[in-house]
Design a protein around this motif. Structure first.
Motif, PDB file in Angstrom:
ATOM      1  N   LEU A 191      -8.707  -0.016  -1.411  1.00 49.93           N
ATOM      2  CA  LEU A 191      -9.282   0.680  -0.280  1.00 49.93           C
ATOM      3  C   LEU A 191     -10.317   1.189  -0.230  1.00 49.93           C
ATOM      4  O   LEU A 191     -10.921   0.819  -1.227  1.00 49.93           O
ATOM      5  CB  LEU A 191      -7.800   1.966  -0.361  1.00 49.93           C
ATOM      6  CG  LEU A 191      -8.677   3.278   0.242  1.00 49.93           C
ATOM      7  CD1 LEU A 191      -8.484   2.955   1.791  1.00 49.93           C
ATOM      8  CD2 LEU A 191      -8.152   4.122  -0.551  1.00 49.93           C
ATOM      9  N   THR A 214       0.772  -1.176  -0.056  1.00 43.48           N
ATOM     10  CA  THR A 214      -0.173  -0.240  -0.348  1.00 43.48           C
ATOM     11  C   THR A 214       0.790   1.556  -0.367  1.00 43.48           C
ATOM     12  O   THR A 214      -0.155   2.169  -0.610  1.00 43.48           O
ATOM     13  CB  THR A 214      -0.662  -0.458   1.291  1.00 43.48           C
ATOM     14  OG1 THR A 214       0.101   0.326   2.287  1.00 43.48           O
ATOM     15  CG2 THR A 214      -2.631  -1.173   0.975  1.00 43.48           C
ATOM     16  N   ASP A 221      -3.394   5.845   8.624  1.00 42.07           N
ATOM     17  CA  ASP A 221      -3.988   6.896   8.028  1.00 42.07           C
ATOM     18  C   ASP A 221      -5.447   6.500   8.919  1.00 42.07           C
ATOM     19  O   ASP A 221      -6.312   7.545   8.177  1.00 42.07           O
ATOM     20  CB  ASP A 221      -4.208   7.138   7.374  1.00 42.07           C
ATOM     21  CG  ASP A 221      -2.715   8.396   7.102  1.00 42.07           C
ATOM     22  OD1 ASP A 221      -1.388   8.458   7.688  1.00 42.07           O
ATOM     23  OD2 ASP A 221      -2.378   8.252   5.447  1.00 42.07           O
ATOM     24  N   ASP A 246      -7.014   4.345   7.435  1.00 43.06           N
ATOM     25  CA  ASP A 246      -8.309   3.853   5.770  1.00 43.06           C
ATOM     26  C   ASP A 246      -7.813   2.512   6.311  1.00 43.06           C
ATOM     27  O   ASP A 246      -7.252   1.959   6.276  1.00 43.06           O
ATOM     28  CB  ASP A 246      -7.277   4.281   4.500  1.00 43.06           C
ATOM     29  CG  ASP A 246      -6.685   5.338   4.613  1.00 43.06           C
ATOM     30  OD1 ASP A 246      -7.565   5.874   4.548  1.00 43.06           O
ATOM     31  OD2 ASP A 246      -5.984   5.869   3.210  1.00 43.06           O
ATOM     32  N   SER A 247      -9.271   1.882   5.723  1.00 46.13           N
ATOM     33  CA  SER A 247      -9.291   0.273   5.515  1.00 46.13           C
ATOM     34  C   SER A 247      -8.962  -0.543   4.545  1.00 46.13           C
ATOM     35  O   SER A 247      -9.596   0.552   3.713  1.00 46.13           O
ATOM     36  CB  SER A 247     -10.985  -0.024   6.538  1.00 46.13           C
ATOM     37  OG  SER A 247     -11.829   0.378   5.947  1.00 46.13           O
ATOM     38  N   TYR A 248      -9.170  -2.013   4.365  1.00 43.32           N
ATOM     39  CA  TYR A 248      -8.872  -2.070   2.902  1.00 43.32           C
ATOM     40  C   TYR A 248      -9.684  -3.627   3.863  1.00 43.32           C
ATOM     41  O   TYR A 248      -8.981  -4.672   4.208  1.00 43.32           O
ATOM     42  CB  TYR A 248      -7.634  -2.871   2.256  1.00 43.32           C
ATOM     43  CG  TYR A 248      -6.510  -1.434   2.530  1.00 43.32           C
ATOM     44  CD1 TYR A 248      -6.450  -0.877   1.340  1.00 43.32           C
ATOM     45  CD2 TYR A 248      -6.123  -1.070   3.765  1.00 43.32           C
ATOM     46  CE1 TYR A 248      -5.394   0.497   1.514  1.00 43.32           C
ATOM     47  CE2 TYR A 248      -4.976   0.778   4.150  1.00 43.32           C
ATOM     48  CZ  TYR A 248      -5.130   0.249   2.835  1.00 43.32           C
ATOM     49  OH  TYR A 248      -4.014   2.114   2.252  1.00 43.32           O
TER      50      TYR A 248
END
Length: 109
Positions: free
Chosen positions: A108, A32, A85, A87-89
């Motif tokens: 993402l 990522t 940050d 942010d999720s996946y």
């Protein structure tokens, strides 16, 4: 009659071993560009996430982490990763017996 009961018990024992829990694993590679701080893996169709499997560790960009999954009867899992940050996946219904995960920014949420 006693032999019939023993045979029934033997068949039941054999059938129960077919549904026995198995051990699985999935290799997750971070591509990522960010550090992943949390990794949640839950059985597919579960209504909640299990505990963070990374614990106090992190998954740096470019690194791979093997997650051992023991005691499950099905190889399908949902996997959620959260980066630095927040942010999720999320990967839904992954068959870990045939598939590993390479997470990129394309995944993402």
């Amino acid at each position: 009659m006693r032999i019939k009961m023993v045979l029934v018990a033997l068949v039941a024992l054999m059938a129960s071993s077919l549904v026995a829990a198995a051990d699985y694993y999935v290799d997750i590679t971070n591509r990522t560009g960010y550090t992943i701080y949390y990794m949640y893996v839950s059985p597919g169709k579960s209504k909640s996430w299990e505990e963070d499997v990374l614990g106090s560790d992190v998954l740096m960009n470019g690194d791979t982490q093997r997650v051992n999954l023991t005691g499950y009867t099905n190889p399908y899992f949902d996997i959620r990763l959260v980066d630095e940050d927040d942010d999720s996946y999320t990967f839904w219904n992954v068959d870990v017996s045939t598939q590993d995960i390479i997470v990129t920014l394309d995944h993402l949420d």
